[in-house]
Motif scaffolding. Structure first.
Motif, PDB file in Angstrom:
ATOM      1  N   ALA A   1       0.844  -1.216   0.000  1.00  0.00           N
ATOM      2  CA  ALA A   1       0.000   0.000   0.000  1.00  0.00           C
ATOM      3  C   ALA A   1       0.869   1.252   0.000  1.00  0.00           C
ATOM      4  N   ARG A   2       1.966   1.229   0.787  1.00  0.00           N
ATOM      5  CA  ARG A   2       2.819   2.422   0.882  1.00  0.00           C
ATOM      6  C   ARG A   2       3.529   2.730  -0.423  1.00  0.00           C
ATOM      7  N   ARG A   3       3.892   1.659  -1.134  1.00  0.00           N
ATOM      8  CA  ARG A   3       4.550   1.878  -2.429  1.00  0.00           C
ATOM      9  C   ARG A   3       3.611   2.540  -3.425  1.00  0.00           C
ATOM     10  N   LYS A   4       2.317   2.404  -3.135  1.00  0.00           N
ATOM     11  CA  LYS A   4       1.331   2.961  -4.076  1.00  0.00           C
ATOM     12  C   LYS A   4       0.792   4.328  -3.612  1.00  0.00           C
ATOM     13  N   LEU A   5       1.201   4.752  -2.417  1.00  0.00           N
ATOM     14  CA  LEU A   5       0.617   5.984  -1.873  1.00  0.00           C
ATOM     15  C   LEU A   5       0.913   7.225  -2.722  1.00  0.00           C
ATOM     16  N   ILE A   6       2.142   7.276  -3.259  1.00  0.00           N
ATOM     17  CA  ILE A   6       2.516   8.443  -4.067  1.00  0.00           C
ATOM     18  C   ILE A   6       1.655   8.495  -5.332  1.00  0.00           C
ATOM     19  N   ALA A   7       1.545   7.336  -6.003  1.00  0.00           N
ATOM     20  CA  ALA A   7       0.729   7.285  -7.221  1.00  0.00           C
ATOM     21  C   ALA A   7      -0.739   7.566  -6.881  1.00  0.00           C
ATOM     22  N   TYR A   8      -1.143   7.160  -5.688  1.00  0.00           N
ATOM     23  CA  TYR A   8      -2.521   7.423  -5.253  1.00  0.00           C
ATOM     24  C   TYR A   8      -2.739   8.933  -5.103  1.00  0.00           C
ATOM     25  N   LEU A   9      -1.775   9.578  -4.428  1.00  0.00           N
ATOM     26  CA  LEU A   9      -1.875  11.035  -4.246  1.00  0.00           C
ATOM     27  C   LEU A   9      -1.822  11.777  -5.593  1.00  0.00           C
ATOM     28  N   ASP A  10      -1.025  11.211  -6.509  1.00  0.00           N
ATOM     29  CA  ASP A  10      -0.896  11.840  -7.831  1.00  0.00           C
ATOM     30  C   ASP A  10      -2.057  11.503  -8.758  1.00  0.00           C
ATOM     31  N   ASN A  11      -2.994  10.734  -8.237  1.00  0.00           N
ATOM     32  CA  ASN A  11      -4.169  10.349  -9.032  1.00  0.00           C
ATOM     33  C   ASN A  11      -3.771   9.595 -10.303  1.00  0.00           C
ATOM     34  N   GLU A  12      -2.813   8.698 -10.131  1.00  0.00           N
ATOM     35  CA  GLU A  12      -2.309   7.956 -11.292  1.00  0.00           C
ATOM     36  C   GLU A  12      -2.663   6.468 -11.214  1.00  0.00           C
ATOM     37  N   LEU A  13      -3.565   6.128 -10.329  1.00  0.00           N
ATOM     38  CA  LEU A  13      -3.941   4.715 -10.204  1.00  0.00           C
ATOM     39  C   LEU A  13      -5.282   4.465 -10.876  1.00  0.00           C
ATOM     40  N   GLY A  14      -5.450   3.223 -11.313  1.00  0.00           N
ATOM     41  CA  GLY A  14      -6.746   2.827 -11.874  1.00  0.00           C
ATOM     42  C   GLY A  14      -7.774   2.716 -10.750  1.00  0.00           C
ATOM     43  N   GLN A  15      -9.023   2.691 -11.129  1.00  0.00           N
ATOM     44  CA  GLN A  15     -10.090   2.670 -10.125  1.00  0.00           C
ATOM     45  C   GLN A  15      -9.957   1.465  -9.184  1.00  0.00           C
ATOM     46  N   GLN A  16      -9.620   0.322  -9.751  1.00  0.00           N
ATOM     47  CA  GLN A  16      -9.535  -0.906  -8.943  1.00  0.00           C
ATOM     48  C   GLN A  16      -8.467  -0.760  -7.845  1.00  0.00           C
ATOM     49  N   GLU A  17      -7.307  -0.228  -8.262  1.00  0.00           N
ATOM     50  CA  GLU A  17      -6.210  -0.059  -7.297  1.00  0.00           C
ATOM     51  C   GLU A  17      -6.541   1.014  -6.256  1.00  0.00           C
ATOM     52  N   ARG A  18      -7.197   2.053  -6.711  1.00  0.00           N
ATOM     53  CA  ARG A  18      -7.619   3.126  -5.789  1.00  0.00           C
ATOM     54  C   ARG A  18      -8.523   2.552  -4.704  1.00  0.00           C
ATOM     55  N   ASP A  19      -9.466   1.721  -5.130  1.00  0.00           N
ATOM     56  CA  ASP A  19     -10.403   1.118  -4.170  1.00  0.00           C
ATOM     57  C   ASP A  19      -9.658   0.286  -3.132  1.00  0.00           C
ATOM     58  N   LYS A  20      -8.675  -0.476  -3.626  1.00  0.00           N
ATOM     59  CA  LYS A  20      -7.907  -1.342  -2.719  1.00  0.00           C
ATOM     60  C   LYS A  20      -7.159  -0.499  -1.692  1.00  0.00           C
ATOM     61  N   ILE A  21      -6.542   0.589  -2.176  1.00  0.00           N
ATOM     62  CA  ILE A  21      -5.773   1.469  -1.282  1.00  0.00           C
ATOM     63  C   ILE A  21      -6.726   2.107  -0.248  1.00  0.00           C
ATOM     64  N   GLU A  22      -7.817   2.590  -0.744  1.00  0.00           N
ATOM     65  CA  GLU A  22      -8.761   3.260   0.170  1.00  0.00           C
ATOM     66  C   GLU A  22      -9.274   2.305   1.228  1.00  0.00           C
ATOM     67  N   LYS A  23      -9.496   1.085   0.800  1.00  0.00           N
ATOM     68  CA  LYS A  23      -9.964   0.066   1.737  1.00  0.00           C
ATOM     69  C   LYS A  23      -8.898  -0.176   2.816  1.00  0.00           C
ATOM     70  N   HIS A  24      -7.640  -0.229   2.347  1.00  0.00           N
ATOM     71  CA  HIS A  24      -6.544  -0.444   3.288  1.00  0.00           C
ATOM     72  C   HIS A  24      -6.393   0.763   4.231  1.00  0.00           C
ATOM     73  N   LEU A  25      -6.477   1.956   3.657  1.00  0.00           N
ATOM     74  CA  LEU A  25      -6.308   3.171   4.472  1.00  0.00           C
ATOM     75  C   LEU A  25      -7.382   3.278   5.561  1.00  0.00           C
ATOM     76  N   ASN A  26      -8.565   2.821   5.249  1.00  0.00           N
ATOM     77  CA  ASN A  26      -9.654   2.864   6.235  1.00  0.00           C
ATOM     78  C   ASN A  26      -9.384   1.975   7.441  1.00  0.00           C
ATOM     79  N   SER A  27      -8.562   0.933   7.176  1.00  0.00           N
ATOM     80  CA  SER A  27      -8.324  -0.016   8.278  1.00  0.00           C
ATOM     81  C   SER A  27      -6.927   0.122   8.879  1.00  0.00           C
ATOM     82  N   CYS A  28      -6.059   0.969   8.293  1.00  0.00           N
ATOM     83  CA  CYS A  28      -4.669   1.067   8.793  1.00  0.00           C
ATOM     84  C   CYS A  28      -4.322   2.509   9.174  1.00  0.00           C
TER      85      CYS A  28
END
Lengths: 186, 205
Positions: free
Chosen positions: B6-33
């Motif tokens: 999840a952390r390796r993807k945080l930068i791309a998440y902030l940069d809005n460079e992830l696909g919807q599926q990956e965004r959902d996964k990250i958001e799900k993780h962030l809600n629980s971590c």
């Protein structure tokens, strides 16, 4: 998209020897180009010199120009390569980084300006400490708003590599800047 | 999703460079971590600081300087170094440019060197056919010149001097005289644009 078309049209005019079209391109892009280079080299005078070199290269390449990608991607590819060339030529660039750039606190009378300049220096110092590819990737992303795909074309690598470059770059920046943020200096 | 991924993807998440599926996964993780959420918060704070970075204005003469440099460049003739640089950068015309340079500079240089030979023709009295080695040896020893030829059944000794080389005719005479009962009748110094082989052929005739 409109800008994109405008730039390509102008560039095709330059290709046919239209000097006013070249002036229009310069007028439009000089500021972002100079600022990108300034953030990379950290020195205003040097940034202007490199930017001059960039626009001369643009003019010289006009005859071979083919609108395959966005004009900005092509332009920033030239910017990046010229910055890297300059870095190779002047390995002591980081030594000159602070030469004229850090404001002398005694000279400034306004505390607000001082604070802004100081925080500016922290950010610049942090960016300047990054390896060249990470540094340009961060600059193109954060200041020029380029997408990972555009950066990948400029750096001739995959979007995954850009993701990795930015990940390492931004973690490095966070490490350097977090202490200042905690102290409220930024 | 695990924290490390999840952390390796945080930068791309902030940069809005992830696909919807990956965004959902990250958001799900962030809600629980809470740790990763804090990391995201810290990162976004750091990059907000980037907005503070000052912008510089181009100098008012910037465009004029560029135009001036272009004009100067167009007036300047293309130098050999630039041709080399171009050849190195562009692999296709590389060979063509190289061949052109060889044609323009190297071949004429070789030709001029080989054709710039000067010959000294010496008519020697008393030369015995097929017994000329002492003359050659003496000439080589005394004058230091190696290009010496004597045609069979001929009384002419030919010394070939390469460009820039000189020979002392007195030394040549002494060398021939010391080699045996020979007498130098006359010397002919001829600057020739013909190749060495041609000179030798002439001597042979």
């Amino acid at each position: 998209m409109r800008n994109y078309d405008e730039d390509i049209t102008l560039m095709l005019k330059v290709k046919n020897g239209d000097i006013p079209a070249f002036e229009q391109i310069m007028k439009k892009h000089e500021k972002p180009v100079i600022n990108t280079i300034y953030r990379f080299v950290g020195n205003r005078i040097r940034a202007e010199e490199i930017a001059q070199e960039v626009f001369i290269k643009v003019y010289n390449s006009a005859k071979r120009y083919r609108p395959k990608a966005k004009f900005s991607t092509w332009l920033y590819k030239i910017v990046t390569n010229t910055c890297f060339d300059d870095l190779r030529k002047k390995k002591n660039i980081s030594a000159s980084f602070f030469e004229n750039e850090i404001p002398d606190p005694k000279q400034s009378s306004q505390d607000i300006i001082l604070e802004k300049d100081e925080s500016d220096c922290f950010v610049r110092e942090a960016i300047n400490s990054l390896p060249k590819r990470q540094r340009i990737a961060v600059i193109l992303r954060e200041y020029n708003g380029l997408s990972y795909r555009e950066i990948s074309k400029i750096l001739r690598c995959s979007t995954k590599s850009v993701e990795s470059l930015l990940y390492h770059a931004k973690l490095g920046l966070k490490e350097k800047l977090m202490p200042y943020l905690k102290e409220g200096k930024i | 999703m695990k924290c490390l991924k999840a952390r390796r993807k945080l930068i791309a998440y902030l940069d809005n460079e992830l696909g919807q599926q990956e965004r959902d996964k990250i958001e799900k993780h962030l809600n629980s971590c809470a740790v990763c959420s804090k990391e995201l918060n810290d990162l976004s704070r750091v990059f907000e600081a980037f907005c503070l970075h000052e912008e510089i204005e181009p100098s008012p003469y910037f465009r004029n300087i560029v135009k001036q440099k272009i004009e100067e460049q167009e007036k300047k003739p293309v130098s050999l170094i630039e041709i080399f640089r171009f050849a190195i950068k562009k692999p296709l015309p590389k060979i063509a440019v190289l061949l052109l340079l060889i044609g323009l500079f190297i071949v004429p240089a070789i030709i001029s060197k080989s054709s710039a030979a000067t010959k000294v023709l010496i008519n020697v009295e008393g030369i015995k056919p097929n017994f000329c080695d002492p003359i050659k040896a003496n000439l080589r020893k005394i004058t230091g010149i190696k290009e010496v030829s004597i045609a069979p059944n001929s009384s002419t000794v030919c010394i070939t001097l390469k460009e820039g080389k000189h020979v002392n005719l007195g030394e040549v005479e002494r060398a021939i005289r010391n080699a045996g009962p020979y007498l130098c009748k006359d010397f002919n110094v001829v600057s020739s644009s013909r190749k060495k082989s041609k000179i030798e052929k002439e001597v042979n005739e």
